[in-house]
Scaffold this motif. Structure first.
Motif, PDB file in Angstrom:
ATOM      1  N   GLY A   1       0.791  -1.228   0.000  1.00  0.00           N
ATOM      2  CA  GLY A   1       0.000   0.000   0.000  1.00  0.00           C
ATOM      3  C   GLY A   1       0.820   1.271   0.000  1.00  0.00           C
ATOM      4  O   GLY A   1       0.258   2.364  -0.157  1.00  0.00           O
ATOM      5  N   LEU A   2       2.124   1.157   0.159  1.00  0.00           N
ATOM      6  CA  LEU A   2       2.977   2.349   0.210  1.00  0.00           C
ATOM      7  C   LEU A   2       3.968   2.440  -0.938  1.00  0.00           C
ATOM      8  O   LEU A   2       4.297   3.541  -1.391  1.00  0.00           O
ATOM      9  N   ALA A   3       4.472   1.291  -1.386  1.00  0.00           N
ATOM     10  CA  ALA A   3       5.561   1.320  -2.358  1.00  0.00           C
ATOM     11  C   ALA A   3       5.555   0.081  -3.233  1.00  0.00           C
ATOM     12  O   ALA A   3       4.956  -0.942  -2.889  1.00  0.00           O
ATOM     13  N   ARG A   4       6.224   0.187  -4.374  1.00  0.00           N
ATOM     14  CA  ARG A   4       6.510  -0.955  -5.239  1.00  0.00           C
ATOM     15  C   ARG A   4       7.964  -1.358  -5.009  1.00  0.00           C
ATOM     16  O   ARG A   4       8.846  -0.516  -4.905  1.00  0.00           O
ATOM     17  N   ASN A   5       8.203  -2.647  -4.947  1.00  0.00           N
ATOM     18  CA  ASN A   5       9.525  -3.138  -4.562  1.00  0.00           C
ATOM     19  C   ASN A   5      10.099  -4.093  -5.598  1.00  0.00           C
ATOM     20  O   ASN A   5       9.378  -4.872  -6.210  1.00  0.00           O
ATOM     21  N   GLU A   6      11.411  -4.008  -5.787  1.00  0.00           N
ATOM     22  CA  GLU A   6      12.143  -5.054  -6.493  1.00  0.00           C
ATOM     23  C   GLU A   6      13.530  -5.147  -5.868  1.00  0.00           C
ATOM     24  O   GLU A   6      14.019  -4.186  -5.267  1.00  0.00           O
ATOM     25  N   PHE A   7      14.144  -6.315  -5.979  1.00  0.00           N
ATOM     26  CA  PHE A   7      15.460  -6.492  -5.378  1.00  0.00           C
ATOM     27  C   PHE A   7      16.340  -7.352  -6.271  1.00  0.00           C
ATOM     28  O   PHE A   7      15.849  -8.131  -7.090  1.00  0.00           O
ATOM     29  N   HIS A   8      17.656  -7.201  -6.075  1.00  0.00           N
ATOM     30  CA  HIS A   8      18.629  -7.988  -6.814  1.00  0.00           C
ATOM     31  C   HIS A   8      19.812  -8.273  -5.897  1.00  0.00           C
ATOM     32  O   HIS A   8      20.027  -7.576  -4.889  1.00  0.00           O
ATOM     33  N   LEU A   9      20.576  -9.296  -6.246  1.00  0.00           N
ATOM     34  CA  LEU A   9      21.704  -9.739  -5.431  1.00  0.00           C
ATOM     35  C   LEU A   9      23.017  -9.450  -6.156  1.00  0.00           C
ATOM     36  O   LEU A   9      23.115  -9.617  -7.376  1.00  0.00           O
ATOM     37  N   TYR A  10      24.032  -9.077  -5.364  1.00  0.00           N
ATOM     38  CA  TYR A  10      25.304  -8.616  -5.931  1.00  0.00           C
ATOM     39  C   TYR A  10      26.487  -9.137  -5.119  1.00  0.00           C
ATOM     40  O   TYR A  10      26.352  -9.517  -3.953  1.00  0.00           O
ATOM     41  N   HIS A  11      27.662  -9.076  -5.756  1.00  0.00           N
ATOM     42  CA  HIS A  11      28.945  -9.197  -5.078  1.00  0.00           C
ATOM     43  C   HIS A  11      29.658  -7.854  -5.172  1.00  0.00           C
ATOM     44  O   HIS A  11      29.566  -7.160  -6.199  1.00  0.00           O
ATOM     45  N   VAL A  12      30.382  -7.472  -4.116  1.00  0.00           N
ATOM     46  CA  VAL A  12      31.270  -6.317  -4.186  1.00  0.00           C
ATOM     47  C   VAL A  12      32.532  -6.741  -4.936  1.00  0.00           C
ATOM     48  O   VAL A  12      33.188  -7.724  -4.570  1.00  0.00           O
TER      49      VAL A  12
END
Length: 206
Positions: free
Chosen positions: A188-199
């Motif tokens: 109800g507040l935001a749309r989300n997406e995520f991804h995974l990484y290496h430094v």
């Protein structure tokens, strides 16, 4: 050593890139060269380059002395060969970790970058919810090393920069209430997406 700044003294610059998989390593090399130029700026504190596990994303997490807008820096013409840059100024709103000092370093840790998009009027409520969720996440998520929420200065986005011991540890949290995509705390507040990484690269001011 690069530390996540939990006292809000540094401004965070976040540069997000989407790129064809065959160009990801070339983009990383171009960013490394750009950071050498950044280091000549008296406001520069640190920068770290993150390469996504899926091969099509790169982001730079940089820290700057207050009152400096890193978006004003000139970019090399080589960046025109890639997809348009998404560059933002952020500030840390909440951070928790299993240790006193939180370090950004090259290695096998997994970095989870979650992006929340919203209308500016929703950002204050998102700040409240994410701050509350941090304590629960840190106490119920084996393998979670740190989590730091940032809000964009234009009010339209928030980001969670999380550090994990492994990909499997991260995937386990998706089964928990509040983090399960079927009924998330940001509903109800935001749309989300995520991804995974290496430094893959770090630099600090000399």
């Amino acid at each position: 050593m690069i530390q996540l700044d939990r006292s809000n003294t540094a401004i965070v610059g976040l540069d997000l890139y989407t790129v064809a998989e065959r160009h990801q390593l070339g983009l990383v090399d171009a960013i490394k060269e750009q950071i050498q130029y950044w280091k000549s700026n008296s406001y520069f504190v640190s920068a770290s380059v993150h390469q996504s596990l899926d091969g099509v994303r790169v982001f730079t997490y940089s820290q700057w002395q207050p009152k400096f807008d890193h978006r004003s820096l000139q970019r090399s013409a080589v960046f025109g060969e890639f997809f348009p840059l998404d560059s933002l100024q952020l500030e840390v709103t909440a951070s928790r970790s299993v240790t006193t000092e939180v370090e950004i370093a090259v290695g096998d840790r997994i970095t989870h970058l979650a992006e929340f998009r919203m209308v500016p009027s929703n950002q204050p409520e998102m700040v409240k919810r994410t701050t509350a969720e941090l304590d629960r996440a840190m106490s119920n998520s084996p393998g979670l090393i740190s989590a730091s929420f940032h809000c964009s200065l234009d009010g339209t986005r928030m980001f969670n920069y999380g550090q994990w011991e492994s990909k499997e540890a991260f995937e386990a949290i998706l089964k928990q209430p509040g983090f399960n995509p079927d009924k998330p705390y940001w509903e109800g507040l935001a749309r989300n997406e995520f991804h995974l990484y290496h430094v893959v690269h770090t630099e600090t001011a000399e």
